[in-house]
Design a protein around this motif. Structure first.
Motif, short mmCIF file in Angstrom:
data_model
loop_
_atom_site.label_atom_id
_atom_site.label_comp_id
_atom_site.label_asym_id
_atom_site.label_seq_id
_atom_site.Cartn_x
_atom_site.Cartn_y
_atom_site.Cartn_z
N GLY A 146 0.81 -1.21 0.00
CA GLY A 146 0.00 0.00 0.00
C GLY A 146 0.84 1.26 0.00
N GLY A 147 2.02 1.20 0.60
CA GLY A 147 2.91 2.36 0.66
C GLY A 147 3.43 2.78 -0.70
N ILE A 148 3.26 1.92 -1.68
CA ILE A 148 3.71 2.23 -3.04
C ILE A 148 3.00 3.47 -3.58
N VAL A 149 1.84 3.76 -3.01
CA VAL A 149 1.07 4.92 -3.46
C VAL A 149 1.89 6.21 -3.33
N PHE A 150 2.82 6.25 -2.38
CA PHE A 150 3.63 7.45 -2.21
C PHE A 150 4.60 7.65 -3.37
N GLY A 151 4.82 6.60 -4.16
CA GLY A 151 5.64 6.72 -5.36
C GLY A 151 4.95 7.48 -6.47
N LEU A 152 3.67 7.79 -6.27
CA LEU A 152 2.93 8.58 -7.25
C LEU A 152 3.12 10.08 -7.03
N LEU A 153 3.78 10.42 -5.94
CA LEU A 153 4.04 11.83 -5.62
C LEU A 153 5.46 12.19 -6.04
N PRO A 154 5.64 13.39 -6.56
CA PRO A 154 6.98 13.79 -7.05
C PRO A 154 7.93 14.16 -5.91
N TRP A 155 8.42 13.16 -5.18
CA TRP A 155 9.31 13.39 -4.05
C TRP A 155 10.73 13.71 -4.48
N GLN A 156 11.22 12.95 -5.47
CA GLN A 156 12.62 13.10 -5.86
C GLN A 156 12.71 13.38 -7.35
N GLU A 157 13.63 14.25 -7.69
CA GLU A 157 13.78 14.65 -9.07
C GLU A 157 14.29 13.52 -9.97
N ASP A 158 15.09 12.61 -9.41
CA ASP A 158 15.68 11.55 -10.23
C ASP A 158 14.81 10.29 -10.31
N ILE A 159 13.57 10.37 -9.90
CA ILE A 159 12.62 9.25 -9.99
C ILE A 159 11.54 9.63 -11.01
N SER A 160 11.24 8.69 -11.90
CA SER A 160 10.24 8.94 -12.94
C SER A 160 8.83 8.75 -12.38
N THR A 161 8.36 9.79 -11.71
CA THR A 161 7.00 9.76 -11.20
C THR A 161 6.01 9.56 -12.35
N GLU A 162 6.35 10.09 -13.52
CA GLU A 162 5.47 9.92 -14.68
C GLU A 162 5.34 8.44 -15.03
N GLY A 163 6.45 7.70 -14.96
CA GLY A 163 6.40 6.27 -15.22
C GLY A 163 5.51 5.55 -14.23
N HIS A 164 5.57 5.96 -12.97
CA HIS A 164 4.73 5.36 -11.93
C HIS A 164 3.26 5.63 -12.21
N ILE A 165 2.94 6.89 -12.47
CA ILE A 165 1.54 7.28 -12.71
C ILE A 165 1.00 6.60 -13.96
N PHE A 166 1.76 6.64 -15.06
CA PHE A 166 1.28 6.03 -16.29
C PHE A 166 1.24 4.50 -16.18
N GLY A 167 2.09 3.94 -15.33
CA GLY A 167 2.04 2.51 -15.07
C GLY A 167 0.72 2.13 -14.41
N VAL A 168 0.35 2.86 -13.36
CA VAL A 168 -0.92 2.58 -12.67
C VAL A 168 -2.09 2.74 -13.63
N ILE A 169 -2.09 3.81 -14.39
CA ILE A 169 -3.18 4.04 -15.36
C ILE A 169 -3.27 2.88 -16.33
N SER A 170 -2.12 2.42 -16.83
CA SER A 170 -2.10 1.31 -17.79
C SER A 170 -2.65 0.03 -17.16
N GLY A 171 -2.27 -0.24 -15.92
CA GLY A 171 -2.77 -1.42 -15.22
C GLY A 171 -4.27 -1.38 -15.02
N VAL A 172 -4.78 -0.22 -14.63
CA VAL A 172 -6.22 -0.07 -14.42
C VAL A 172 -6.97 -0.22 -15.74
N VAL A 173 -6.45 0.37 -16.80
CA VAL A 173 -7.09 0.25 -18.11
C VAL A 173 -7.08 -1.20 -18.58
N PHE A 174 -5.97 -1.92 -18.35
CA PHE A 174 -5.93 -3.32 -18.76
C PHE A 174 -6.97 -4.13 -17.98
N SER A 175 -7.13 -3.85 -16.71
CA SER A 175 -8.14 -4.54 -15.91
C SER A 175 -9.54 -4.29 -16.47
#
Length: 188
Positions: A146-175
Motif C-alpha cells: 500500500g505504501g507504493i502509493v507514495f511513489g505517485l508523488l513527485p518526491w525526488q527529481e531523479d525518480i520517474s513519477t510519470e512512469g509510476h503514474i502512467f504505469g498505474v493508469i495502464s494497469g487499471v485500463v488493462f483490468s
C-alpha cells in the motif's frame, strides 16, 4: 512441484536472471545501456519504450524493483501465464508511450512503471472482475504494498513519477479491458 507452478517459477527466475545479466552488462560498460531508456518526444527515445523496464541506473535501483516485480508478477500469473504476458506487454507499451509523449525531459529507465502497472492491475481487478481471488489479491497487495502509493508523488527529481503514474493508469485500463473483452478467460 506441479507443472503449472514449475513453469511459472521458471518464468520468474528467467525474468530475474535477464534483469541481473542486463544490469551486470550495464555496470561493466559504465552505464552505456542506460542511454536506451525513454527520452520523451525524441525519436531516439522511442527504443526505450520496450527496453526501459529492463534497464536500471545501478544495483540499488534494480534491487528496489526486482522483489516487488517478482511478487506482483506471481500474483498476476495466478490468472494465467498468457494473462500475465498480455498485461505486462500492455503496461510496458502503454505506460512507455505515455511517458514518451508527456514525460519530463530526462532518460527514463527502470521496471517501476511495470511494477506500478501490475500493482494497479491487481487492485483494479477486485473492482472490475469481482472474483474472490481478485479481492484476496487486492487485500494482500494493499496490506503489503500500500505504501507504493507514495511513489505517485513527485518526491525526488531523479525518480520517474510519470512512469509510476502512467504505469498505474495502464494497469487499471488493462483490468477494465479484461472485464470488457473477457481476457481473463484464458488458461495457461
Amino acid at each position: 512441484m506441479k507443472t503449472g507452478l514449475k513453469q511459472r517459477f521458471h518464468i520468474l527466475m528467467g525474468l530475474a536472471a535477464i534483469l541481473i545479466i542486463i544490469q551486470l552488462f550495464n555496470t561493466l560498460t559504465g552505464g552505456a545501456l542506460s542511454n536506451f531508456g525513454i527520452i520523451p518526444r525524441n525519436a531516439q527515445g522511442l527504443i526505450g519504450i520496450p527496453l526501459s523496464p529492463f534497464l536500471h541506473g545501478n544495483w540499488g535501483h534494480l534491487f528496489s524493483n526486482l522483489p516487488v516485480l517478482l511478487v506482483l508478477s506471481a500474483l498476476i500469473m495466478a490468472h494465467s501465464i498468457r494473462y500475465y504476458v498480455q498485461a505486462s506487454l500492455f503496461i510496458i507499451f502503454v505506460a512507455g508511450t505515455l511517458v514518451w509523449l508527456f514525460g519530463r525531459t530526462a532518460i527514463h529507465i527502470g521496471a517501476s512503471g511495470w511494477v506500478f502497472g501490475l500493482w494497479g492491475l491487481l487492485l483494479a481487478n477486485a473492482f472490475f472482475l469481482r472474483r474472490a481471488k481478485d479481492f484476496f489479491f487486492a487485500i494482500l497487495v494493499f496490506i503489503y504494498y500500500g505504501g507504493i502509493v507514495f511513489g505517485l508523488l513527485p518526491w525526488q527529481e531523479d525518480i520517474s513519477t510519470e512512469g509510476h503514474i502512467f504505469g498505474v493508469i495502464s494497469g487499471v485500463v488493462f483490468s477494465w479491458l479484461s472485464k470488457k473483452w473477457a481476457i481473463t478467460s484464458y488458461t495457461q
